[in-house]
Design a protein around this motif. Sequence first.
Motif, PDB file in Angstrom:
ATOM      1  N   MET A   1       0.703  -1.169  -0.056  1.00  9.13           N
ATOM      2  CA  MET A   1       0.120  -0.109   0.224  1.00  9.13           C
ATOM      3  C   MET A   1       0.861   1.294  -0.080  1.00  9.13           C
ATOM      4  N   ARG A   2       1.903   1.248   0.641  1.00  8.11           N
ATOM      5  CA  ARG A   2       2.610   2.466   0.742  1.00  8.11           C
ATOM      6  C   ARG A   2       3.734   2.667  -0.550  1.00  8.11           C
ATOM      7  N   ALA A   3       3.971   1.663  -0.853  1.00  7.63           N
ATOM      8  CA  ALA A   3       4.660   1.984  -2.231  1.00  7.63           C
ATOM      9  C   ALA A   3       3.844   2.332  -3.419  1.00  7.63           C
ATOM     10  N   ARG A   4       2.732   1.901  -3.256  1.00  6.50           N
ATOM     11  CA  ARG A   4       1.411   2.145  -4.374  1.00  6.50           C
ATOM     12  C   ARG A   4       1.174   3.611  -4.270  1.00  6.50           C
ATOM     13  N   LEU A   5       0.863   4.235  -2.961  1.00  4.96           N
ATOM     14  CA  LEU A   5       0.612   5.766  -3.022  1.00  4.96           C
ATOM     15  C   LEU A   5       1.743   6.470  -3.489  1.00  4.96           C
ATOM     16  N   LEU A   6       2.926   6.126  -3.002  1.00  2.00           N
ATOM     17  CA  LEU A   6       4.210   6.895  -3.453  1.00  2.00           C
ATOM     18  C   LEU A   6       4.332   6.734  -5.017  1.00  2.00           C
ATOM     19  N   LEU A   7       4.104   5.691  -5.433  1.00  2.00           N
ATOM     20  CA  LEU A   7       3.968   5.559  -6.922  1.00  2.00           C
ATOM     21  C   LEU A   7       3.189   6.280  -7.682  1.00  2.00           C
ATOM     22  N   TRP A   8       1.736   6.228  -7.156  1.00  2.00           N
ATOM     23  CA  TRP A   8       0.823   7.386  -7.834  1.00  2.00           C
ATOM     24  C   TRP A   8       1.156   8.732  -7.520  1.00  2.00           C
ATOM     25  N   ALA A   9       1.671   9.131  -6.526  1.00  2.00           N
ATOM     26  CA  ALA A   9       2.128  10.450  -6.694  1.00  2.00           C
ATOM     27  C   ALA A   9       3.184  10.946  -7.338  1.00  2.00           C
ATOM     28  N   ALA A  10       4.179  10.020  -7.502  1.00  2.00           N
ATOM     29  CA  ALA A  10       5.253  10.241  -8.398  1.00  2.00           C
ATOM     30  C   ALA A  10       4.796  10.302  -9.797  1.00  2.00           C
ATOM     31  N   LEU A  11       4.043   9.219 -10.327  1.00  2.00           N
ATOM     32  CA  LEU A  11       3.646   9.150 -11.625  1.00  2.00           C
ATOM     33  C   LEU A  11       2.922  10.416 -12.043  1.00  2.00           C
ATOM     34  N   THR A  12       1.631  10.861 -10.946  1.00  2.00           N
ATOM     35  CA  THR A  12       0.946  11.926 -11.363  1.00  2.00           C
ATOM     36  C   THR A  12       1.789  13.119 -11.422  1.00  2.00           C
ATOM     37  N   ALA A  13       2.800  13.511 -10.704  1.00  2.00           N
ATOM     38  CA  ALA A  13       3.583  14.576 -10.685  1.00  2.00           C
ATOM     39  C   ALA A  13       4.417  14.687 -12.097  1.00  2.00           C
ATOM     40  N   PHE A  14       5.035  13.312 -12.566  1.00  2.00           N
ATOM     41  CA  PHE A  14       5.816  13.245 -13.700  1.00  2.00           C
ATOM     42  C   PHE A  14       5.026  13.724 -14.929  1.00  2.00           C
ATOM     43  N   LEU A  15       3.806  13.201 -14.869  1.00  2.00           N
ATOM     44  CA  LEU A  15       3.061  13.094 -16.144  1.00  2.00           C
ATOM     45  C   LEU A  15       2.444  14.689 -16.401  1.00  2.00           C
ATOM     46  N   ILE A  16       2.005  15.410 -15.226  1.00  2.00           N
ATOM     47  CA  ILE A  16       1.433  16.630 -15.230  1.00  2.00           C
ATOM     48  C   ILE A  16       2.848  17.495 -15.683  1.00  2.00           C
ATOM     49  N   ASP A  17       3.957  17.234 -15.277  1.00  2.00           N
ATOM     50  CA  ASP A  17       5.103  18.159 -15.812  1.00  2.00           C
ATOM     51  C   ASP A  17       5.398  17.893 -17.112  1.00  2.00           C
ATOM     52  N   GLN A  18       5.443  16.654 -17.596  1.00  2.00           N
ATOM     53  CA  GLN A  18       5.651  16.308 -18.993  1.00  2.00           C
ATOM     54  C   GLN A  18       4.636  16.784 -19.944  1.00  2.00           C
ATOM     55  N   ILE A  19       3.352  16.528 -19.635  1.00  2.00           N
ATOM     56  CA  ILE A  19       2.245  16.952 -20.590  1.00  2.00           C
ATOM     57  C   ILE A  19       2.279  18.439 -20.550  1.00  2.00           C
ATOM     58  N   SER A  20       2.332  18.991 -19.423  1.00  2.00           N
ATOM     59  CA  SER A  20       2.281  20.576 -19.436  1.00  2.00           C
ATOM     60  C   SER A  20       3.474  21.046 -20.391  1.00  2.00           C
ATOM     61  N   LYS A  21       4.576  20.661 -20.271  1.00  2.00           N
ATOM     62  CA  LYS A  21       5.762  21.090 -20.950  1.00  2.00           C
ATOM     63  C   LYS A  21       5.488  20.824 -22.501  1.00  2.00           C
ATOM     64  N   TYR A  22       5.026  19.706 -23.005  1.00  2.00           N
ATOM     65  CA  TYR A  22       4.753  19.446 -24.329  1.00  2.00           C
ATOM     66  C   TYR A  22       3.497  20.274 -24.813  1.00  2.00           C
ATOM     67  N   LEU A  23       2.724  20.603 -24.062  1.00  2.00           N
ATOM     68  CA  LEU A  23       1.502  21.559 -24.631  1.00  2.00           C
ATOM     69  C   LEU A  23       2.080  22.807 -24.628  1.00  2.00           C
ATOM     70  N   VAL A  24       2.852  23.605 -23.647  1.00  2.00           N
ATOM     71  CA  VAL A  24       3.116  24.632 -23.597  1.00  2.00           C
ATOM     72  C   VAL A  24       4.251  24.936 -24.706  1.00  2.00           C
ATOM     73  N   VAL A  25       5.281  24.098 -24.585  1.00  2.00           N
ATOM     74  CA  VAL A  25       6.483  24.424 -25.568  1.00  2.00           C
ATOM     75  C   VAL A  25       6.183  23.759 -27.096  1.00  2.00           C
ATOM     76  N   HIS A  26       5.646  22.853 -27.168  1.00  2.00           N
ATOM     77  CA  HIS A  26       5.511  22.314 -28.652  1.00  2.00           C
ATOM     78  C   HIS A  26       4.087  22.601 -29.210  1.00  2.00           C
ATOM     79  N   VAL A  27       3.222  22.505 -28.593  1.00  2.00           N
ATOM     80  CA  VAL A  27       1.796  22.975 -29.070  1.00  2.00           C
ATOM     81  C   VAL A  27       1.397  24.240 -29.229  1.00  2.00           C
ATOM     82  N   MET A  28       1.667  24.845 -28.076  1.00  2.00           N
ATOM     83  CA  MET A  28       1.394  26.749 -28.143  1.00  2.00           C
ATOM     84  C   MET A  28       2.518  27.273 -28.567  1.00  2.00           C
ATOM     85  N   ARG A  29       3.892  26.653 -28.417  1.00  2.00           N
ATOM     86  CA  ARG A  29       4.809  27.407 -29.044  1.00  2.00           C
ATOM     87  C   ARG A  29       5.436  28.347 -28.450  1.00  2.00           C
ATOM     88  N   VAL A  30       5.604  28.545 -27.213  1.00  2.00           N
ATOM     89  CA  VAL A  30       5.919  29.608 -26.425  1.00  2.00           C
ATOM     90  C   VAL A  30       7.185  30.062 -26.728  1.00  2.00           C
TER      91      VAL A  30
END
Length: 156
Positions: A1-30
């Motif tokens: 259970m402990r490892a799963r919560l940590l993994l989900w938090a890490a994966l969520t942070a990672f995905l939000i970061d990478q998706i936001s960078k992709y959208l703003v830098v590559h799609v919106m062409r900042v």
Amino acid sequence: MRARLLLWAALTAFLIDQISKYLVVHVMRVAEGPISVLPPFLVFRYGENRGINFGLFQGNGDAARWALIGVSLVISVGVLIWLMRSAPSKLLLVCGGLLIGGALGNVVDRVLYGYVLDFLNMSCCGFDNPYVFNMADVFIFAGAFGLVLFDRKKPS
């Protein structure tokens, strides 16, 4: 259970970061120019960070790049080991996951581009902030702050 919560938090942070960078830098062409979102409080401005937060320890060489990748990975593994060997609260696990996910988001940037993609700029009250950052930086800061603030162990 402990490892799963940590993994989900890490994966969520990672995905939000990478998706936001992709959208703003590559799609919106900042990189073509700043994008006013809620000026002056929030403006998207393109940045390439070869150092750490706020552009400290800038290094243009491959040695600096790989050293920063190594430091990020060592810190991430250290936090993971510390949390798995102790009995942390759920909140502490989420904070550790945020830190690890943010750190890995910036590691991916350094591997792919040679630098970290930054795009967030926030100013207020007549102060024009020259620095840009990204969601990974937010997660790293929040995670580290939470690890310090919510660790219930008292020093002996």
